[in-house]
Scaffold this active site. Structure first.
Site, PDB file in Angstrom:
ATOM      1  N   ASP A 162      71.811  38.338 -19.166  1.00 59.84           N
ATOM      2  CA  ASP A 162      71.985  39.777 -19.405  1.00 59.84           C
ATOM      3  C   ASP A 162      73.082  40.051 -20.436  1.00 59.84           C
ATOM      4  O   ASP A 162      72.884  40.802 -21.385  1.00 59.84           O
ATOM      5  CB  ASP A 162      72.322  40.519 -18.102  1.00 59.84           C
ATOM      6  CG  ASP A 162      71.295  40.263 -17.020  1.00 59.84           C
ATOM      7  OD1 ASP A 162      70.189  39.818 -17.372  1.00 59.84           O
ATOM      8  OD2 ASP A 162      71.589  40.490 -15.834  1.00 59.84           O
ATOM      9  N   GLY A 206      57.437  58.891  -0.649  1.00 61.22           N
ATOM     10  CA  GLY A 206      58.804  59.091  -0.159  1.00 61.22           C
ATOM     11  C   GLY A 206      58.794  59.212   1.350  1.00 61.22           C
ATOM     12  O   GLY A 206      57.725  59.428   1.944  1.00 61.22           O
ATOM     13  N   CYS A 210      50.912  59.411  -2.021  1.00 63.32           N
ATOM     14  CA  CYS A 210      51.438  59.661  -0.674  1.00 63.32           C
ATOM     15  C   CYS A 210      52.243  60.967  -0.648  1.00 63.32           C
ATOM     16  O   CYS A 210      51.683  62.022  -0.881  1.00 63.32           O
ATOM     17  CB  CYS A 210      52.257  58.446  -0.222  1.00 63.32           C
ATOM     18  SG  CYS A 210      52.447  58.398   1.558  1.00 63.32           S
ATOM     19  N   TYR A 211      53.560  60.929  -0.444  1.00 64.23           N
ATOM     20  CA  TYR A 211      54.322  62.180  -0.430  1.00 64.23           C
ATOM     21  C   TYR A 211      54.101  62.955  -1.729  1.00 64.23           C
ATOM     22  O   TYR A 211      54.016  64.183  -1.726  1.00 64.23           O
ATOM     23  CB  TYR A 211      55.822  61.895  -0.226  1.00 64.23           C
ATOM     24  CG  TYR A 211      56.679  63.140  -0.322  1.00 64.23           C
ATOM     25  CD1 TYR A 211      56.910  63.932   0.796  1.00 64.23           C
ATOM     26  CD2 TYR A 211      57.226  63.545  -1.546  1.00 64.23           C
ATOM     27  CE1 TYR A 211      57.672  65.094   0.699  1.00 64.23           C
ATOM     28  CE2 TYR A 211      57.980  64.704  -1.653  1.00 64.23           C
ATOM     29  CZ  TYR A 211      58.203  65.468  -0.524  1.00 64.23           C
ATOM     30  OH  TYR A 211      58.944  66.613  -0.624  1.00 64.23           O
ATOM     31  N   LYS A 229      64.490  42.340 -15.191  1.00 64.26           N
ATOM     32  CA  LYS A 229      65.006  41.022 -15.578  1.00 64.26           C
ATOM     33  C   LYS A 229      64.034  40.228 -16.473  1.00 64.26           C
ATOM     34  O   LYS A 229      64.440  39.644 -17.469  1.00 64.26           O
ATOM     35  CB  LYS A 229      65.298  40.223 -14.303  1.00 64.26           C
ATOM     36  CG  LYS A 229      66.013  38.925 -14.534  1.00 64.26           C
ATOM     37  CD  LYS A 229      67.493  39.126 -14.403  1.00 64.26           C
ATOM     38  CE  LYS A 229      68.282  37.888 -14.658  1.00 64.26           C
ATOM     39  NZ  LYS A 229      69.718  38.173 -14.588  1.00 64.26           N
ATOM     40  N   HIS A 254      48.877  53.520  -1.096  1.00 62.45           N
ATOM     41  CA  HIS A 254      49.755  53.026  -2.167  1.00 62.45           C
ATOM     42  C   HIS A 254      49.020  52.052  -3.094  1.00 62.45           C
ATOM     43  O   HIS A 254      48.804  50.904  -2.732  1.00 62.45           O
ATOM     44  CB  HIS A 254      50.987  52.338  -1.557  1.00 62.45           C
ATOM     45  CG  HIS A 254      51.920  53.309  -0.928  1.00 62.45           C
ATOM     46  ND1 HIS A 254      52.919  53.936  -1.639  1.00 62.45           N
ATOM     47  CD2 HIS A 254      51.976  53.807   0.333  1.00 62.45           C
ATOM     48  CE1 HIS A 254      53.555  54.770  -0.841  1.00 62.45           C
ATOM     49  NE2 HIS A 254      53.005  54.709   0.360  1.00 62.45           N
ATOM     50  N   GLU A 309      50.194  50.762  -5.717  1.00 62.20           N
ATOM     51  CA  GLU A 309      51.138  49.862  -6.401  1.00 62.20           C
ATOM     52  C   GLU A 309      51.441  48.588  -5.620  1.00 62.20           C
ATOM     53  O   GLU A 309      52.011  47.658  -6.167  1.00 62.20           O
ATOM     54  CB  GLU A 309      52.437  50.617  -6.714  1.00 62.20           C
ATOM     55  CG  GLU A 309      53.304  51.006  -5.533  1.00 62.20           C
ATOM     56  CD  GLU A 309      52.904  52.314  -4.849  1.00 62.20           C
ATOM     57  OE1 GLU A 309      51.727  52.716  -4.961  1.00 62.20           O
ATOM     58  OE2 GLU A 309      53.748  52.903  -4.171  1.00 62.20           O
TER      59      GLU A 309
END
Ligand code: XMP
Length: 509
Positions: free
Chosen positions: A223, A51, A78-79, A365, A165, A167
């Protein structure tokens, strides 16, 4: 399942996506959730996201420290790691300077999170604060040249922290670290499949809706079609779909949808022909925002009038996807500038006092497409490229007339046909034509012509937030241009749009 606590990182969706790609279900929730809620979810693990805050700021986001007593493995990123370290009695040093970009990670032991990871590997840093003192029981598990505590672990409690990170793509072995967390540490199973999702979801809809009626605005996009078919499987004819033909659709679109959705899948659909109402209201309108507002307003009016005719409708179904939900709950998701007023039915439920059914609200999606496949939606609908609510109105620059609509329909039809034949339809996020309010001189059969210009737009994208113009082969572009100019009377020039988003947008208006 894995619970991801959103401390406001721009990478949260990437964490969720990485977890889902491992076929493990996950949810993102804000930090103010309480412990009862967390335990009711029975998560196998918790990820505290990164964050933009510093834990020393007064208003920095915090979660109940009780999560550290739940006996659930926790990974802080991280945060998220700094929050954990501070909460458990360590100290975090505030930034003198930010570390941003690639760093070389030196791993102490190849165990737990770092099982099967190279001892020296690249990682992506983006932080100001760093750890100064670790709480009791925590050990340093990896460092970089400028960050001593690049990773830490409390092995017995199964608490892990990463300053970088895992990710993002820039941490090449990051996904493996996340997999280690999910499968070795949290003991998750690969159980998240669209088949299991659809079964649960159909049961849930049955239990919630019971014998009441549900209405749904069907556009024919993936959708709304998946939402419709899923609910149809749960409650059959009690789902009433409303399809509004606004006169701004592509060639034969309404007809094709009728055939597939009504005749083939037997959905209960009311087709409303509102072409003239929309087109009348758009006469003389050239401003893009005005077009969008008019179309949105009339759509709501017509939809409401149609819905009123249905007795006993308590619910409104919508094909809301997870990225929209995450954006609206994000701890830091402040208001963003209005670039385009999107035509959507967001205003409907409040006005109509209906309860919402949103079965796709935890899906991305590509998962919606997989779900469509799992419940038997035909391929042509699953792989339809997105089409904007205001339709061709925002692809005719300047005034919308029936003549211009029919020219654009023909151009668009040829374009899509060629793109499909060339094998590009699924590879592109979108491909469409735009009719310009300009004429240019040409020559055809020794005669001077003075006709319209059509622009072709084809883009690649993952989520429409950013997009790049597609490098279509010249031969394909040549075919498209030749066919359009030869077959559509009223167009004598075709140009190809080579702008990316940003700074352009995908649609022209
Ligand atoms: P832009 O043009 O903003 O478009 O780059 C991003 C994506 O959104 C689609 N789009 C819309 N979809 N209602 C919709 O349902 C709208 O009013 C609308 N305007 C743009 C666009 O086609 C692209 O996929």
């Amino acid at each position: 399942m894995i619970l991801i606590i959103d401390f406001g990182s721009q990478y949260n969706q990437l964490i969720a996506r990485s977890v889902r790609e491992c076929r493990v279900y996950c949810r993102i929730d804000p930090p103010d959730v309480d412990l009862d809620y967390i335990t009711s979810l029975k998560p196998e693990g918790i990820i505290l996201s990164g964050g933009p805050s510093s834990i020393y700021e007064n208003l920095s986001p915090k979660i109940d420290k009780g999560i550290f007593n739940l006996n659930i493995p926790i990974l802080g990123i991280c945060y998220g790691m700094q929050f954990m370290i501070d909460a458990l009695g360590g100290t975090v040093k505030s930034a003198t300077k930010r570390e941003y970009g690639f760093a070389e990670l030196l791993i102490k032991n190849n165990e737990d999170l770092f099982k099967n990871i190279d001892k020296k590997t690249k990682c992506w840093m983006s932080h100001g604060d760093s750890i100064e003192k670790l709480p009791k029981g925590f050990k340093i598990t990896a460092s970089t040249e400028s960050t001593k505590v690049a990773a830490t672990a409390h092995k017995r409690k199964k608490f892990y922290g990463l300053q970088f990170h895992p990710e993002v793509q820039h941490t090449p072995q990051g996904k493996r670290m996340l997999r280690n967390f999910l499968f070795d540490i949290c003991k998750c199973k690969h159980s998240w499949t669209m088949k299991s999702f659809s079964e649960n979801s159909i049961n849930e809809i049955k239990e919630t809706v019971k014998d009441k009626k549900v209405i749904l605005g069907l556009s024919g996009g993936v959708d709304s079609s998946v939402t419709a078919l899923l609910i149809h499987k749960a409650i059959g004819k009690n789902l009433i779909c409303i399809f509004v033909d606004n006169g701004l659709l592509r060639k034969n679109e309404a007809k094709k949808l009728k055939k597939t959705l009504k005749e083939h899948l037997e959905l209960n659909i009311r087709f409303v022909n509102a072409k003239s109402e929309f087109l009348k209201a758009l006469v003389g309108v050239t401003d893009p925002e005005k077009k969008r507002k008019i179309i949105g307003r009339i759509f709501i009016k017509i939809f409401e009038a149609e819905a009123k005719k249905i007795k006993g409708a308590d619910y409104l179904a919508q094909g809301t996807l997870y990225p929209d939900v995450i954006e609206s709950i994000s701890a830091f998701g402040g208001p963003t500038a209005v670039i385009k007023s999107h035509h959507n039915v967001g205003a409907l439920p409040k006005k109509m006092k209906l309860k919402l059914v949103e079965p796709l609200k935890y899906l991305f999606k590509d998962e919606v497409r997989l779900l469509g496949k799992a419940i038997g939606l035909p391929e042509e609908l699953i792989w339809r490229q997105p089409f904007p609510g205001p339709g061709l109105a925002i692809r005719i620059i300047g005034e919308i007339t029936t003549k211009r609509l029919s020219v654009l329909r023909e151009v668009d039809d040829i374009l899509i046909d060629e793109i499909k034949k060339g094998g590009y339809y699924r590879k592109l996020w979108q491909s469409f034509a735009v009719l310009l309010p300009l004429k240019s001189v040409g020559v055809m059969g020794d005669r001077r012509t003075y006709e319209n210009i059509a622009a072709i737009r084809a883009v690649t994208s993952k989520d429409a937030m950013t997009a790049d113009w597609a490098r279509l082969p010249h031969k394909l572009l040549g075919n498209i241009s030749n066919r359009i100019i030869n077959e559509v009377s009223g167009v004598n020039r075709v140009v190809y749009d080579i702008s990316s988003k940003p700074p352009s947008t995908i649609e022209w208006e």
